[in-house]
Design an enzyme around this catalytic site. Structure first.
Site, PDB file in Angstrom:
ATOM      1  N   ASP A 128      51.030  41.251  33.027  1.00  0.00           N
ATOM      2  CA  ASP A 128      50.387  42.507  32.677  1.00  0.00           C
ATOM      3  C   ASP A 128      51.506  43.470  32.271  1.00  0.00           C
ATOM      4  OD1 ASP A 128      48.409  44.640  32.655  1.00  0.00           O
ATOM      5  OD2 ASP A 128      49.293  45.289  34.552  1.00  0.00           O
ATOM      6  N   ASP A 160      49.805  44.041  38.790  1.00  0.00           N
ATOM      7  CA  ASP A 160      49.817  44.941  39.935  1.00  0.00           C
ATOM      8  C   ASP A 160      48.444  45.484  40.309  1.00  0.00           C
ATOM      9  OD1 ASP A 160      49.644  46.498  37.543  1.00  0.00           O
ATOM     10  OD2 ASP A 160      50.131  48.275  38.729  1.00  0.00           O
ATOM     11  N   ASP A 166      44.094  42.307  37.625  1.00  0.00           N
ATOM     12  CA  ASP A 166      45.072  41.222  37.534  1.00  0.00           C
ATOM     13  C   ASP A 166      44.852  40.194  38.643  1.00  0.00           C
ATOM     14  OD1 ASP A 166      46.285  42.623  35.401  1.00  0.00           O
ATOM     15  OD2 ASP A 166      47.405  43.835  36.825  1.00  0.00           O
TER      16      ASP A 166
END
Length: 217
Positions: free
Chosen positions: A14, A213, A217
């Site tokens: 990400d 984070d 995700d």
């Protein structure tokens, strides 16, 4: 699990909060003609105050610094990867991605209001009031100092594929990927599209680790 970790050969990252610090800072308030910057900030901060998204936190920080007295939102709801909706002083407010406003048939020149050169380093949220576009907020994010080196070390350890997937605009995601030396980047992704990206790599035989984070995700 430990034995499987030794066979990982593809890493998907990400962007916001992972490759970057995730501490966004509002750099520009861009209201349309007839709307004051303070008015735009009041509406967007009031609508976003119950969101935990990094863009919402950046807006709340600016509102705090400016001493804005927030209004209590009603009927607050958040759609993952798109934006938030709330009633602020009986006004219906939408805050989020351009496509989120377009899906809700917001009137106004949303895309045409954005200076494309400026979006190279910006994350944007667009704002609508009572079905009409009233401006956007631009935020910047810093790349983690160790990100490029970490990706290089993964290659040395035998990683066959490194990729960044992001819900952010393509110019922003591509700029970050170029700065950290990541050859694969996919932008404008909703959470389900991130899942699809992982599934596609697994179908091709890769052992995949996804690094992020957030809850999505």
């Amino acid at each position: 699990d430990i034995e499987l970790a030794a066979r990982i050969n593809a890493f998907i990252f990400d962007k916001t909060g992972t490759i970057t610090t995730g501490t966004l800072k509002v750099s520009r308030l861009a209201p349309v003609e007839g709307v004051k910057p303070a008015e735009l900030l009041l509406l967007v901060a009031s609508a976003e105050q119950y969101s935990n998204h990094p863009t919402a936190k950046a807006i709340m920080t600016l509102a705090g610094e400016a001493g804005v007295e927030l209004l209590e939102p009603k009927d607050f709801s958040e759609t993952a990867g798109k934006g938030v909706r709330a009633k602020v002083s009986e006004q219906s407010v939408l805050v989020g991605r351009q496509i989120w406003l377009e899906e809700n048939e917001v009137e106004g020149d949303i895309a045409g209001s954005v200076d494309l050169d400026e979006t190279q380093g910006y994350s944007l949220v667009h704002v609508a009031r009572d079905g009409r576009f009233i401006g956007w907020v631009g935020m910047t994010d810093e790349i983690r100092s160790e990100a490029g080196e970490s990706l290089s070390e993964l290659r040395l350890e035998g990683a066959k594929r490194l990729a960044i997937v992001s819900g952010d605009r393509a110019p922003v995601a591509e700029r970050v990927a170029a700065e950290v030396g990541c050859e694969n980047v996919k932008a404008d992704c909703f959470p389900a599209e991130k899942v699809k990206y992982v599934e596609n790599l697994r179908a091709r035989g890769y052992k995949v680790a996804f690094v992020g984070d957030g809850v999505n995700d």
